[in-house]
Design a protein around this motif. Structure first.
Motif, PDB file in Angstrom:
ATOM      1  N   PRO A 160      36.853  72.876  47.685  1.00  0.00           N
ATOM      2  CA  PRO A 160      36.338  71.928  48.927  1.00  0.00           C
ATOM      3  C   PRO A 160      34.905  71.359  48.602  1.00  0.00           C
ATOM      4  O   PRO A 160      33.916  71.503  49.223  1.00  0.00           O
ATOM      5  CB  PRO A 160      36.272  72.728  50.047  1.00  0.00           C
ATOM      6  CG  PRO A 160      36.270  74.206  49.456  1.00  0.00           C
ATOM      7  CD  PRO A 160      36.662  74.091  48.172  1.00  0.00           C
ATOM      8  N   ALA A 161      34.776  70.538  47.512  1.00  0.00           N
ATOM      9  CA  ALA A 161      33.448  70.084  46.957  1.00  0.00           C
ATOM     10  C   ALA A 161      32.994  69.018  48.087  1.00  0.00           C
ATOM     11  O   ALA A 161      31.602  69.014  48.237  1.00  0.00           O
ATOM     12  CB  ALA A 161      33.752  69.198  45.656  1.00  0.00           C
ATOM     13  N   ASN A 162      33.635  68.165  48.569  1.00  0.00           N
ATOM     14  CA  ASN A 162      33.343  67.242  49.529  1.00  0.00           C
ATOM     15  C   ASN A 162      32.937  67.916  50.959  1.00  0.00           C
ATOM     16  O   ASN A 162      31.761  67.483  51.564  1.00  0.00           O
ATOM     17  CB  ASN A 162      34.284  66.029  49.763  1.00  0.00           C
ATOM     18  CG  ASN A 162      34.455  65.061  48.629  1.00  0.00           C
ATOM     19  OD1 ASN A 162      33.771  65.010  47.753  1.00  0.00           O
ATOM     20  ND2 ASN A 162      35.966  64.908  48.499  1.00  0.00           N
ATOM     21  N   THR A 163      33.761  68.838  51.195  1.00  0.00           N
ATOM     22  CA  THR A 163      33.249  69.606  52.436  1.00  0.00           C
ATOM     23  C   THR A 163      31.972  70.307  52.268  1.00  0.00           C
ATOM     24  O   THR A 163      31.032  70.280  53.107  1.00  0.00           O
ATOM     25  CB  THR A 163      34.660  70.586  52.767  1.00  0.00           C
ATOM     26  OG1 THR A 163      35.474  69.942  52.883  1.00  0.00           O
ATOM     27  CG2 THR A 163      34.120  71.189  54.356  1.00  0.00           C
ATOM     28  N   LEU A 164      31.429  70.921  51.231  1.00  0.00           N
ATOM     29  CA  LEU A 164      30.239  71.772  50.505  1.00  0.00           C
ATOM     30  C   LEU A 164      29.207  70.459  50.678  1.00  0.00           C
ATOM     31  O   LEU A 164      28.240  70.813  51.242  1.00  0.00           O
ATOM     32  CB  LEU A 164      30.650  72.166  49.394  1.00  0.00           C
ATOM     33  CG  LEU A 164      29.381  73.267  48.961  1.00  0.00           C
ATOM     34  CD1 LEU A 164      29.047  74.172  49.960  1.00  0.00           C
ATOM     35  CD2 LEU A 164      29.697  73.843  47.624  1.00  0.00           C
ATOM     36  N   ALA A 165      29.630  69.418  50.089  1.00  0.00           N
ATOM     37  CA  ALA A 165      28.419  68.352  49.924  1.00  0.00           C
ATOM     38  C   ALA A 165      28.227  68.022  51.504  1.00  0.00           C
ATOM     39  O   ALA A 165      26.996  67.627  51.784  1.00  0.00           O
ATOM     40  CB  ALA A 165      28.912  67.154  49.377  1.00  0.00           C
ATOM     41  N   GLN A 183      39.656  72.883  56.996  1.00  0.00           N
ATOM     42  CA  GLN A 183      39.025  73.084  55.510  1.00  0.00           C
ATOM     43  C   GLN A 183      37.562  73.552  55.742  1.00  0.00           C
ATOM     44  O   GLN A 183      36.937  74.593  55.415  1.00  0.00           O
ATOM     45  CB  GLN A 183      38.932  71.862  54.878  1.00  0.00           C
ATOM     46  CG  GLN A 183      40.199  71.570  54.384  1.00  0.00           C
ATOM     47  CD  GLN A 183      40.735  70.167  53.633  1.00  0.00           C
ATOM     48  OE1 GLN A 183      39.676  69.614  53.406  1.00  0.00           O
ATOM     49  NE2 GLN A 183      41.744  69.910  53.299  1.00  0.00           N
ATOM     50  N   ARG A 184      36.593  72.789  56.849  1.00  0.00           N
ATOM     51  CA  ARG A 184      35.194  73.091  57.043  1.00  0.00           C
ATOM     52  C   ARG A 184      35.219  74.587  57.525  1.00  0.00           C
ATOM     53  O   ARG A 184      34.486  75.138  57.502  1.00  0.00           O
ATOM     54  CB  ARG A 184      34.783  71.900  57.847  1.00  0.00           C
ATOM     55  CG  ARG A 184      33.364  72.170  58.078  1.00  0.00           C
ATOM     56  CD  ARG A 184      32.800  71.234  59.151  1.00  0.00           C
ATOM     57  NE  ARG A 184      31.189  71.643  59.536  1.00  0.00           N
ATOM     58  CZ  ARG A 184      30.261  70.887  59.512  1.00  0.00           C
ATOM     59  NH1 ARG A 184      30.396  69.498  58.974  1.00  0.00           N
ATOM     60  NH2 ARG A 184      29.177  71.361  59.740  1.00  0.00           N
ATOM     61  N   ARG A 185      36.216  74.693  58.709  1.00  0.00           N
ATOM     62  CA  ARG A 185      35.976  76.335  59.367  1.00  0.00           C
ATOM     63  C   ARG A 185      36.161  77.152  58.178  1.00  0.00           C
ATOM     64  O   ARG A 185      35.482  78.094  58.237  1.00  0.00           O
ATOM     65  CB  ARG A 185      37.040  76.129  60.388  1.00  0.00           C
ATOM     66  CG  ARG A 185      36.753  75.625  61.585  1.00  0.00           C
ATOM     67  CD  ARG A 185      37.564  75.671  62.717  1.00  0.00           C
ATOM     68  NE  ARG A 185      37.707  77.113  63.059  1.00  0.00           N
ATOM     69  CZ  ARG A 185      38.577  77.630  63.986  1.00  0.00           C
ATOM     70  NH1 ARG A 185      39.427  76.590  64.655  1.00  0.00           N
ATOM     71  NH2 ARG A 185      38.693  78.907  64.295  1.00  0.00           N
ATOM     72  N   THR A 186      37.207  77.236  57.306  1.00  0.00           N
ATOM     73  CA  THR A 186      37.322  78.095  56.331  1.00  0.00           C
ATOM     74  C   THR A 186      36.047  78.169  55.366  1.00  0.00           C
ATOM     75  O   THR A 186      35.599  79.321  54.966  1.00  0.00           O
ATOM     76  CB  THR A 186      38.617  77.711  55.458  1.00  0.00           C
ATOM     77  OG1 THR A 186      39.567  77.330  56.374  1.00  0.00           O
ATOM     78  CG2 THR A 186      38.869  79.081  54.570  1.00  0.00           C
ATOM     79  N   LEU A 187      35.732  77.200  54.934  1.00  0.00           N
ATOM     80  CA  LEU A 187      34.520  77.161  54.066  1.00  0.00           C
ATOM     81  C   LEU A 187      33.298  77.725  54.770  1.00  0.00           C
ATOM     82  O   LEU A 187      32.285  78.560  53.956  1.00  0.00           O
ATOM     83  CB  LEU A 187      34.052  75.574  53.563  1.00  0.00           C
ATOM     84  CG  LEU A 187      33.010  75.706  52.551  1.00  0.00           C
ATOM     85  CD1 LEU A 187      33.056  76.338  51.241  1.00  0.00           C
ATOM     86  CD2 LEU A 187      32.559  74.042  52.162  1.00  0.00           C
ATOM     87  N   GLU A 188      33.087  77.557  55.987  1.00  0.00           N
ATOM     88  CA  GLU A 188      31.841  77.764  56.863  1.00  0.00           C
ATOM     89  C   GLU A 188      31.905  79.422  56.842  1.00  0.00           C
ATOM     90  O   GLU A 188      31.002  80.249  56.604  1.00  0.00           O
ATOM     91  CB  GLU A 188      31.940  77.200  58.087  1.00  0.00           C
ATOM     92  CG  GLU A 188      31.226  75.764  58.062  1.00  0.00           C
ATOM     93  CD  GLU A 188      30.963  75.195  59.622  1.00  0.00           C
ATOM     94  OE1 GLU A 188      30.360  74.208  59.632  1.00  0.00           O
ATOM     95  OE2 GLU A 188      32.152  75.508  60.286  1.00  0.00           O
TER      96      GLU A 188
END
Lengths: 114, 168
Positions: free
Chosen positions: B109-114, A53-58
């Motif tokens: 992905p609110a937590n990932t953004l936070a 999820q983090r890799r996609t958001l980044e």
């Protein structure tokens, strides 16, 4: 959704669309596109997989902030970690959506009449 | 890697999406430059997963969609960035919502953004993120004139410098 992005972008707010159908988003003229080869309903990855999820958001953030021109598309280089047949079944609703039911009925009646 | 956008779509539905081009009047480029550094920017998220707060917000209208299959509820909901998973419900007839209910981060992905804000990668997140119900493209009625105008006002009120949209 690409049209929504266009209208918001036209109001001066930069946008990026993270989508399973990047070629469609391009056709619909979204300003910035991130393609993901993930099942529908999972734009940012597997449930509880924080790394994915983090890799996609980044990547989405990099394209949002760093794309230099309209129509920029970057695809996420990550394979869905579930066998295709299983993943294909899993994302679909247990009961077909109203529009899918309608389309299937139309296809059936077309086949019957031909 | 080039993403195959039809990998998970039933083959019979592919012509509904592919090769249809832009919507009439939506051919020209639109571009708002991202001027600031990410670390100084405020970012908002938008999902079309039909998420809403089950205690305080109305569900999206699924009943009308059942009787009008080409219609999708064009309203929107503000989802607090700090909302708990258990506060959220999903109104969406086009996906299996089990994964989304188990972990809304897969669409919002609110937590990932936070977390990225906490690390200084991103300046801040808006206090609310945005939720709509998918399936708006077949009928744009109600979207351009009302919903999108409201979303723009909301994003401006929240001083959003950029928006990440994720269709389901």
């Amino acid at each position: 959704m690409p049209v929504l992005a266009r209208w918001i972008e036209a109001a001066g707010i930069p946008t990026v669309v993270v989508t399973m159908m990047p070629s469609v988003a391009e056709e619909r003229r979204a300003p910035r596109v991130v393609g993901v080869e993930f099942p529908f309903g999972h734009a940012f990855g597997m449930p509880h997989d924080r790394v994915m999820q983090r890799r996609t958001l980044e990547l989405a953030l990099r394209v949002l902030a760093g794309a230099s021109k309209f129509g920029t598309r970057v695809d996420m280089d990550m394979e869905w970690p579930v066998p295709l047949r299983e993943a294909y079944q899993a994302w679909q609703p247990k009961v077909a959506s109203p529009i899918v039911r309608k389309l299937l009925e139309a296809q059936r009646s077309q086949q019957n009449s031909s | 890697m080039k993403v195959d956008g039809f990998r998970f779509l039933p083959r019979t539905f592919r012509p509904l999406y592919e090769g249809r081009g832009p919507f009439p009047g939506e051919e020209d480029p639109v571009w708002a430059p991202f001027e600031k550094r990410l670390a100084e920017s405020r970012i908002a998220l938008l999902t079309s997963g039909g998420l809403y707060l089950k205690a305080s917000q109305e569900s999206f209208d699924l009943e009308r969609e059942q009787t009008h299959p080409e219609w999708g509820d064009p309203t929107w909901r503000a989802i607090p960035a700090a909302a708990n998973r258990l506060d959220l419900a999903v109104a969406h007839l086009h996906i299996n919502d089990e994964d989304l209910l188990a972990d809304p981060e897969i669409a919002l992905p609110a937590n990932t953004l936070a977390q990225l804000v906490g690390e200084g990668v991103v300046g801040s997140a808006t206090s609310d993120h945005l939720s709509v119900m998918g399936y708006q493209e077949r009928s744009l009625e109600g979207w351009r004139d009302k919903t999108v105008q409201e979303l723009i006002v909301h994003l401006r009120d929240q001083n959003a410098d950029g928006l990440i949209l994720a269709p389901v």
